[in-house]
Design a protein around this motif. Structure first.
Motif, PDB file in Angstrom:
ATOM      1  N   GLU A  50       0.823  -1.207   0.000  1.00  0.00           N
ATOM      2  CA  GLU A  50       0.000   0.000   0.000  1.00  0.00           C
ATOM      3  C   GLU A  50       0.864   1.267   0.000  1.00  0.00           C
ATOM      4  O   GLU A  50       0.364   2.367   0.225  1.00  0.00           O
ATOM      5  CB  GLU A  50      -0.908   0.010   1.235  1.00  0.00           C
ATOM      6  N   SER A  51       2.180   1.101  -0.220  1.00  0.00           N
ATOM      7  CA  SER A  51       3.149   2.205  -0.191  1.00  0.00           C
ATOM      8  C   SER A  51       3.217   2.860   1.187  1.00  0.00           C
ATOM      9  O   SER A  51       3.468   4.055   1.313  1.00  0.00           O
ATOM     10  CB  SER A  51       2.825   3.261  -1.255  1.00  0.00           C
ATOM     11  N   VAL A  52       3.015   2.050   2.236  1.00  0.00           N
ATOM     12  CA  VAL A  52       3.073   2.522   3.619  1.00  0.00           C
ATOM     13  C   VAL A  52       4.190   1.776   4.344  1.00  0.00           C
ATOM     14  O   VAL A  52       4.288   0.555   4.244  1.00  0.00           O
ATOM     15  CB  VAL A  52       1.736   2.290   4.358  1.00  0.00           C
ATOM     16  N   LEU A  53       5.026   2.516   5.062  1.00  0.00           N
ATOM     17  CA  LEU A  53       6.085   1.915   5.862  1.00  0.00           C
ATOM     18  C   LEU A  53       5.855   2.231   7.335  1.00  0.00           C
ATOM     19  O   LEU A  53       5.615   3.381   7.706  1.00  0.00           O
ATOM     20  CB  LEU A  53       7.461   2.452   5.442  1.00  0.00           C
ATOM     21  N   ILE A  54       5.909   1.187   8.171  1.00  0.00           N
ATOM     22  CA  ILE A  54       5.884   1.348   9.620  1.00  0.00           C
ATOM     23  C   ILE A  54       7.034   0.529  10.189  1.00  0.00           C
ATOM     24  O   ILE A  54       7.670  -0.255   9.482  1.00  0.00           O
ATOM     25  CB  ILE A  54       4.549   0.887  10.239  1.00  0.00           C
ATOM     26  N   GLU A  55       7.323   0.702  11.478  1.00  0.00           N
ATOM     27  CA  GLU A  55       8.392  -0.048  12.129  1.00  0.00           C
ATOM     28  C   GLU A  55       7.802  -0.987  13.170  1.00  0.00           C
ATOM     29  O   GLU A  55       7.294  -0.526  14.202  1.00  0.00           O
ATOM     30  CB  GLU A  55       9.382   0.907  12.788  1.00  0.00           C
ATOM     31  N   PRO A  56       7.815  -2.294  12.924  1.00  0.00           N
ATOM     32  CA  PRO A  56       7.337  -3.241  13.937  1.00  0.00           C
ATOM     33  C   PRO A  56       8.158  -3.102  15.217  1.00  0.00           C
ATOM     34  O   PRO A  56       9.356  -2.831  15.183  1.00  0.00           O
ATOM     35  CB  PRO A  56       7.555  -4.609  13.277  1.00  0.00           C
ATOM     36  N   GLY A  57       7.512  -3.314  16.363  1.00  0.00           N
ATOM     37  CA  GLY A  57       8.166  -3.070  17.640  1.00  0.00           C
ATOM     38  C   GLY A  57       8.810  -4.263  18.288  1.00  0.00           C
ATOM     39  O   GLY A  57       9.423  -4.135  19.353  1.00  0.00           O
ATOM     40  N   THR A  58       8.717  -5.433  17.675  1.00  0.00           N
ATOM     41  CA  THR A  58       9.206  -6.653  18.323  1.00  0.00           C
ATOM     42  C   THR A  58      10.678  -6.559  18.703  1.00  0.00           C
ATOM     43  O   THR A  58      11.086  -6.990  19.788  1.00  0.00           O
ATOM     44  CB  THR A  58       8.986  -7.858  17.396  1.00  0.00           C
ATOM     45  N   ALA A  59      11.507  -5.991  17.816  1.00  0.00           N
ATOM     46  CA  ALA A  59      12.955  -5.962  18.052  1.00  0.00           C
ATOM     47  C   ALA A  59      13.343  -5.134  19.265  1.00  0.00           C
ATOM     48  O   ALA A  59      14.444  -5.295  19.799  1.00  0.00           O
ATOM     49  CB  ALA A  59      13.667  -5.422  16.813  1.00  0.00           C
ATOM     50  N   PHE A  60      12.463  -4.263  19.737  1.00  0.00           N
ATOM     51  CA  PHE A  60      12.787  -3.431  20.897  1.00  0.00           C
ATOM     52  C   PHE A  60      12.738  -4.222  22.214  1.00  0.00           C
ATOM     53  O   PHE A  60      13.307  -3.788  23.207  1.00  0.00           O
ATOM     54  CB  PHE A  60      11.816  -2.249  20.999  1.00  0.00           C
ATOM     55  N   PHE A  61      12.056  -5.360  22.208  1.00  0.00           N
ATOM     56  CA  PHE A  61      11.840  -6.108  23.442  1.00  0.00           C
ATOM     57  C   PHE A  61      12.870  -7.215  23.611  1.00  0.00           C
ATOM     58  O   PHE A  61      13.294  -7.852  22.643  1.00  0.00           O
ATOM     59  CB  PHE A  61      10.435  -6.725  23.460  1.00  0.00           C
ATOM     60  N   ALA A  62      13.253  -7.461  24.873  1.00  0.00           N
ATOM     61  CA  ALA A  62      14.126  -8.574  25.204  1.00  0.00           C
ATOM     62  C   ALA A  62      13.277  -9.813  25.499  1.00  0.00           C
ATOM     63  O   ALA A  62      12.070  -9.711  25.691  1.00  0.00           O
ATOM     64  CB  ALA A  62      14.983  -8.225  26.421  1.00  0.00           C
ATOM     65  N   GLY A  63      13.924 -10.962  25.557  1.00  0.00           N
ATOM     66  CA  GLY A  63      13.226 -12.190  25.905  1.00  0.00           C
ATOM     67  C   GLY A  63      12.950 -13.066  24.706  1.00  0.00           C
ATOM     68  O   GLY A  63      13.003 -12.624  23.553  1.00  0.00           O
ATOM     69  N   GLU A  64      12.635 -14.338  24.965  1.00  0.00           N
ATOM     70  CA  GLU A  64      12.382 -15.293  23.900  1.00  0.00           C
ATOM     71  C   GLU A  64      10.985 -15.165  23.312  1.00  0.00           C
ATOM     72  O   GLU A  64      10.732 -15.651  22.206  1.00  0.00           O
ATOM     73  CB  GLU A  64      12.595 -16.720  24.429  1.00  0.00           C
ATOM     74  N   GLN A  65      10.048 -14.570  24.060  1.00  0.00           N
ATOM     75  CA  GLN A  65       8.693 -14.408  23.566  1.00  0.00           C
ATOM     76  C   GLN A  65       8.247 -12.940  23.698  1.00  0.00           C
ATOM     77  O   GLN A  65       7.377 -12.613  24.508  1.00  0.00           O
ATOM     78  CB  GLN A  65       7.735 -15.332  24.324  1.00  0.00           C
ATOM     79  N   PRO A  66       8.854 -12.065  22.927  1.00  0.00           N
ATOM     80  CA  PRO A  66       8.476 -10.642  23.013  1.00  0.00           C
ATOM     81  C   PRO A  66       7.098 -10.421  22.410  1.00  0.00           C
ATOM     82  O   PRO A  66       6.644 -11.191  21.559  1.00  0.00           O
ATOM     83  CB  PRO A  66       9.563  -9.957  22.175  1.00  0.00           C
ATOM     84  N   PRO A  67       6.419  -9.367  22.827  1.00  0.00           N
ATOM     85  CA  PRO A  67       5.128  -9.059  22.200  1.00  0.00           C
ATOM     86  C   PRO A  67       5.325  -8.621  20.751  1.00  0.00           C
ATOM     87  O   PRO A  67       6.326  -8.004  20.405  1.00  0.00           O
ATOM     88  CB  PRO A  67       4.587  -7.918  23.061  1.00  0.00           C
ATOM     89  N   HIS A  68       4.354  -8.952  19.919  1.00  0.00           N
ATOM     90  CA  HIS A  68       4.444  -8.635  18.486  1.00  0.00           C
ATOM     91  C   HIS A  68       3.446  -7.576  18.055  1.00  0.00           C
ATOM     92  O   HIS A  68       3.383  -7.261  16.861  1.00  0.00           O
ATOM     93  CB  HIS A  68       4.218  -9.901  17.649  1.00  0.00           C
ATOM     94  N   ASN A  69       2.664  -7.045  18.989  1.00  0.00           N
ATOM     95  CA  ASN A  69       1.578  -6.155  18.588  1.00  0.00           C
ATOM     96  C   ASN A  69       1.910  -4.670  18.748  1.00  0.00           C
ATOM     97  O   ASN A  69       1.031  -3.820  18.613  1.00  0.00           O
ATOM     98  CB  ASN A  69       0.315  -6.476  19.393  1.00  0.00           C
ATOM     99  N   PHE A  70       3.181  -4.342  19.007  1.00  0.00           N
ATOM    100  CA  PHE A  70       3.588  -2.943  19.102  1.00  0.00           C
ATOM    101  C   PHE A  70       4.257  -2.504  17.794  1.00  0.00           C
ATOM    102  O   PHE A  70       4.845  -3.321  17.070  1.00  0.00           O
ATOM    103  CB  PHE A  70       4.545  -2.721  20.267  1.00  0.00           C
TER     104      PHE A  70
END
Length: 513
Positions: free
Chosen positions: A467-487
């Motif tokens: 859709e020619s839209v860029l956002i930055e997923p937030g998963t990489a900001f979190f530590a741990g083996e199961q970080p949240p994926h909805n930020f």
């Protein structure tokens, strides 16, 4: 033409006979159809024509003595004015790429370079077992560009954090300052290997102007110029955190965790709340605390004064040091920024990291460290062992840009633009029902967003690209083996105000699909 493209002295000794037609015994002419202006080329038409001719010579397609098309013919072929072609040819005459023979026209000069006629080298077989040979690997960690494509600027809705809008930058005064720094009076600052020294004019401005605005008083021996905040954090990590017990915020800047991993630090991530890092959660035995108190990365939370004082007391009880990353204080356009943690430090245990990357442009790669003289002395020695010092010309150009008042004017202009875009962001996210998880009390250039728990924003980001839209997923900001994926994070420094609402509408539509 690009400065330094022509090295006439080095090429004068190359003697290659001009291209002569064996059938007719005369100089060959280069067909006008050989010339094409590509859309990828940069610069003015004149510069692009010069580069086109130079590329033909350097690649060996145009040989010495060959005749170029007339200015009239080339101008008609390229659909440009004849004077543009004439100026391009004249510039290349001055650089000895071309020569003029009276009324006969323009020819490739006898002194023009030609590529060496080397036989192709057969590809060697790599027999090294790199899995065994590499003492340490640096790939495989969190992506530093947060999945940002290289052509992000071509997207219509780039909600990308940390990039510069060229429409806001003061190109004219930056060029003047760069030209001034190239002058003879600044020759030593430009050319000499300063070993471990920094530009005194830049250090003086930081000490007398930049730091006092954050409530910090520092002597020149307590300031070190770095290649951006990333380099400053690396220096601090190498000097303070190797194999030690370290606390970082969670979520936090992904590259910091990677730096600490390379230093074999024992990292404890501590969850932040709406007010940032809670000092009472810092465990016993901690030696180094990394924090972003004024503008928490990425949630934008600001550490209140009482909590800052509590953090300093906790660090004193632990005999720990604090590394304060104050990466975006210049972007406080809604209200005055809180005093830096370093300004409250009476024990010399806070190491302050500043950067010009957010307020000028990220490609500048210029920042600074502030700390006790003994720490800075060691940081200076470590920097010298790796890269000596940041380029002198860049340091002096920035010093001019700061001292002449252009920097403050630029920050004010950017602040006004970001304030308008932020208002549009707040209006659009509210209208389309997107949840803002953190927005920063003082300003900034991005919003920290929360999607429903069942949404993986990495998948959403991939869908939005179509859709020619860029956002930055937030998963990489979190530590741990199961970080949240909805930020996710939405930056607004690179997108014009008039495109924000449509971009937000597209995000909302994909989230609801």
């Amino acid at each position: 033409m690009t400065p330094g493209l022509f090295d006439k002295a080095a090429l004068a000794s190359v003697q290659i006979a001009p291209a002569i037609s064996p059938e007719y015994g005369r100089v060959m002419a280069i067909p006008v159809e050989t010339f094409h202006l590509t859309s990828r080329a940069q610069g003015t038409l004149q510069a692009r024509i010069q580069q086109m001719v130079a590329d033909g010579i350097l690649s060996g397609r145009f040989r010495r003595g060959e005749k170029l098309p007339s200015t009239r013919a080339l101008a008609r072929h390229l659909n440009v004015s004849r004077i543009t072609v004439t100026l391009a040819y004249t510039e290349m005459l001055a650089n000895d790429y071309l020569t003029s023979r009276g009324r006969s026209g323009y020819f490739v000069s006898d002194n023009a370079p030609e590529p060496p006629d080397f036989a192709p080298t057969p590809q060697s077989q790599d027999t090294v077992n790199w899995n065994e040979m590499l003492a340490r690997r640096y790939t495989g960690g969190p992506a530093f560009n947060m999945g940002r494509p290289a052509d992000w600027a071509s997207y219509r809705f780039p909600f990308i954090y940390g990039q510069t809008d060229p429409a806001l930058f003061d190109h004219a005064n930056w060029r003047l300052c760069a030209t001034q720094a190239l002058g003879q009076r600044h020759f030593n600052a430009l050319t000499q290997d300063q070993f471990d020294a920094d530009d005194p004019e830049l250090v003086r401005f930081i000490a007398h102007h930049t730091l006092p605005r954050r409530g910090i008083l520092a002597r020149p021996e307590e300031i070190l110029i770095t290649l951006g905040a990333q380099n400053a954090l690396w220096l601090a990590t190498q000097l303070l955190a190797v194999t030690r017990e370290v606390v970082v915020e969670n979520p936090c800047y992904p590259a910091l965790r990677q730096l600490l991993t390379h230093a074999d630090a024992q990292v404890t991530p501590l969850s932040v709340d709406n007010d940032g890092l809670p000092p009472e959660t810092i465990p016993d035995g901690t030696r180094v605390i990394f924090t972003t108190p004024s503008h928490q990365c990425p949630t934008s939370a600001t550490l209140p004064l009482a909590r800052r004082e509590a953090l300093l007391r906790r660090a004193a009880d632990l005999d720990a040091v604090i590394v304060e990353d104050d990466y975006e204080f210049e972007m406080a356009y809604l209200s005055a920024p809180s005093p830096a943690l370093k300004s409250l430090d009476e024990d010399g245990r806070v190491i302050y990291v500043g950067s010009f990357s957010k307020s000028l442009f990220p490609g500048l790669r210029l920042g600074y460290l502030v700390g006790s003289a003994e720490f800075i002395r060691e940081a200076r020695a470590l920097r010298a062992s790796v890269l000596r010092h940041p380029p002198g010309h860049i340091q002096r150009t920035v010093a001019h840009f700061l001292s002449l008042g252009h920097y403050d004017a630029l920050v004010r202009r950017i602040g006004r633009a970001l304030a308008a875009r932020r208002e549009m962001m707040e209006h659009a996210t509210a209208r389309y029902g997107l949840e803002v998880a953190g927005e920063g009390a003082h300003g900034g250039s991005g919003l920290w967003m929360r999607a429903p728990k069942d949404r993986d924003m990495r998948d959403v980001a991939r869908s939005l690209q179509s859709e020619s839209v860029l956002i930055e997923p937030g998963t990489a900001f979190f530590a741990g083996e199961q970080p949240p994926h909805n930020f996710y994070r939405l930056g607004y420094s690179s997108i014009p105000s008039e495109r924000i609402e449509e971009g937000i509408a597209r995000i909302a539509a994909v989230l609801k699909a």
